[in-house]
Write an enzyme that holds these catalytic residues in place. Structure first.
Site, PDB file in Angstrom:
ATOM      1  N   ARG A  14      45.823  37.288  48.507  1.00  0.00           N
ATOM      2  CA  ARG A  14      46.744  37.515  47.447  1.00  0.00           C
ATOM      3  C   ARG A  14      46.498  39.055  46.713  1.00  0.00           C
ATOM      4  NH1 ARG A  14      47.697  39.453  42.509  1.00  0.00           N
ATOM      5  NH2 ARG A  14      45.817  37.921  41.685  1.00  0.00           N
ATOM      6  N   ASP A  15      45.631  39.109  45.855  1.00  0.00           N
ATOM      7  CA  ASP A  15      45.213  40.274  45.056  1.00  0.00           C
ATOM      8  C   ASP A  15      44.874  41.366  46.145  1.00  0.00           C
ATOM      9  OD1 ASP A  15      45.139  41.688  42.708  1.00  0.00           O
ATOM     10  OD2 ASP A  15      43.489  40.453  41.895  1.00  0.00           O
ATOM     11  N   HIS A 206      37.758  37.325  36.291  1.00  0.00           N
ATOM     12  CA  HIS A 206      38.497  38.143  37.218  1.00  0.00           C
ATOM     13  C   HIS A 206      38.197  39.603  37.051  1.00  0.00           C
ATOM     14  CE1 HIS A 206      42.332  38.641  40.061  1.00  0.00           C
ATOM     15  NE2 HIS A 206      42.123  39.756  39.332  1.00  0.00           N
ATOM     16  N   HIS A 208      37.958  43.428  38.435  1.00  0.00           N
ATOM     17  CA  HIS A 208      38.197  44.539  39.412  1.00  0.00           C
ATOM     18  C   HIS A 208      36.943  45.427  38.953  1.00  0.00           C
ATOM     19  CE1 HIS A 208      42.283  43.696  40.804  1.00  0.00           C
ATOM     20  NE2 HIS A 208      42.241  42.853  39.922  1.00  0.00           N
ATOM     21  N   CYS A 239      46.085  46.431  41.675  1.00  0.00           N
ATOM     22  CA  CYS A 239      47.324  45.804  41.260  1.00  0.00           C
ATOM     23  C   CYS A 239      48.452  47.076  41.166  1.00  0.00           C
ATOM     24  CB  CYS A 239      47.277  45.403  39.650  1.00  0.00           C
ATOM     25  SG  CYS A 239      48.791  44.780  39.206  1.00  0.00           S
ATOM     26  N   ASN A 248      39.282  43.841  43.580  1.00  0.00           N
ATOM     27  CA  ASN A 248      38.522  42.661  42.625  1.00  0.00           C
ATOM     28  C   ASN A 248      37.211  43.158  43.176  1.00  0.00           C
ATOM     29  OD1 ASN A 248      41.031  40.969  42.823  1.00  0.00           O
ATOM     30  ND2 ASN A 248      39.786  40.227  41.364  1.00  0.00           N
TER      31      ASN A 248
END
Ligand code: HMG
Ligand code: MG
Length: 308
Positions: A14-15, A206, A208, A239, A248
């Site tokens: 996803r990310d 979370h 990055h 993002c 990430n």
């Protein structure tokens, strides 16, 4: 105080992939999930049910969820920013959904097109409907360590959103350094605010890795006893609403550190490298993760030695 077991939530599908400019075939996304679960990842963020106009790469959300062969003991989560997203997601039977808010007004507007207060009112029925369907709800508090539009973000601003999320019944609180500007002491200060309102087992980090601080920040969280972290295979991602933000922290990098610390994760590094090599091949570039690259190079050298 350092935990003996850590749960890694794999957010690469996803990310990691949401920001890819080139189309990634649904079958490749599905295979990535299969390789990740084969490596021992037990929490996988698979896709997001957001507007395909905003994030085209996630437009095949339903097909990806339908394509995965679920493995017992693995929990599959998806992002749902509103009731439309949740309604669409329910048919895919996620184990967990994620609502994502921001600690700054500016990022909230850019990412989900509404104010922080409005976002909470949008999430309220989403949380209730998820719970009515026995689905756990995680939240992400984005830009908790700094915002690309506002600049500095204070622990008070983080706590405000943490409390609002708690108020609508969110089960788990993820503190997100969207643009990777956090440093260990500041991360601990933000985490303290989450720990005031959520049990330690329901707080996660979370990070990055834009400024190379993610592993230090994870270590700072470990010192506080926090034992759940998001990570992205091959260090994929960024993002779309945080320009310049890299992916990430790489799952391989986190695993290398945790293995070295003797912390149990249930993840097999060799199989994780299979997943990193697979998605890197699909995307046609090397992983961003340092350990991923090093271990892939080691593999290649071994293969060459065998041929010679
Ligand atoms: P909006 O335009 O304000 O929504 O977008 P709207 O309710 O006014 O609807 C506009 C159109 O979108 C309508 O379609 C809706 O049907 C459609 P039209 O009538 O024009 O054809 N729509 C949807 N379609 C599919 N799924 C939906 C949905 N909702 C509305 N769920 C919205 C608001 C939140 C939808 C939009 O801003 C959006 O999709 N944003 C995406 C944001 C995003 O995915 N960002 C990346 C993920 S967050 C992240 O990466 C951070 C995280 O990793 C933590 C960190 O690092 O910080 C989690
Ligand atoms: Mg993120």
């Amino acid at each position: 105080m350092i935990p003996s077991h850590v749960t890694l939530v794999e957010v690469g599908p996803r990310d990691g992939l949401q920001n890819e400019k080139q189309p990634v075939a649904t079958a490749h996304k599905v295979e990535l999930v299969h390789l990740l679960q084969a490596a021992g990842l037990r929490e996988i963020e698979v896709t997001s049910f957001v507007s395909p106009k905003w994030v085209p790469q996630m437009g095949d959300n339903t097909a990806v969820m339908a394509g995965i062969q679920r493995q017992p003991g693995v929990r599959y989560s998806v992002l749902t920013p509103n009731m439309k997203g949740l309604d669409a997601a329910l048919a895919s039977r996620p184990d967990e959904i994620v609502v994502f808010g921001a600690a700054s007004e500016a990022f909230s507007q850019r990412n989900i097109n509404c104010s922080i207060e409005e976002s909470i009112e949008r999430f309220r029925p989403v949380v209730a409907a998820a719970h009515a369907n026995a689905i756990k709800v995680r939240c992400a508090v984005s830009v908790a360590l700094g915002c690309p539009y506002q600049g500095e973000v204070t622990p008070d601003e983080v706590e405000r959103v943490v409390l609002l999320m708690k108020g609508i019944g969110v089960d788990h609180c993820g503190i997100a350094d969207t643009i990777g500007v956090g440093t260990p002491k500041r991360v601990q200060a933000a985490m303290e605010r989450a720990l005031k309102h959520f049990a330690i087992s329901e707080v996660s980090g979370h990070f990055h890795d834009t400024y190379g601080q993610a592993l230090s920040n994870i270590y700072a969280c470990l010192e506080m006893g926090i034992h759940t972290f998001d990570a992205s295979v091959a260090g994929l991602g960024g993002c779309p609403y945080a320009k310049g933000a890299t992916g990430n922290v790489g799952t391989e990098d986190v695993l290398f550190m945790l293995d070295g610390l003797g912390i149990e994760t249930g993840i097999d590094m060799d199989k994780l490298i299979d997943a990193a090599a697979y998605i890197s091949g699909v995307l046609g570039r090397k992983p961003v993760s340092r350990s991923g690259n090093a271990l892939m190079a080691k593999r290649a050298a071994k293969a060459e030695a065998v041929v010679a």
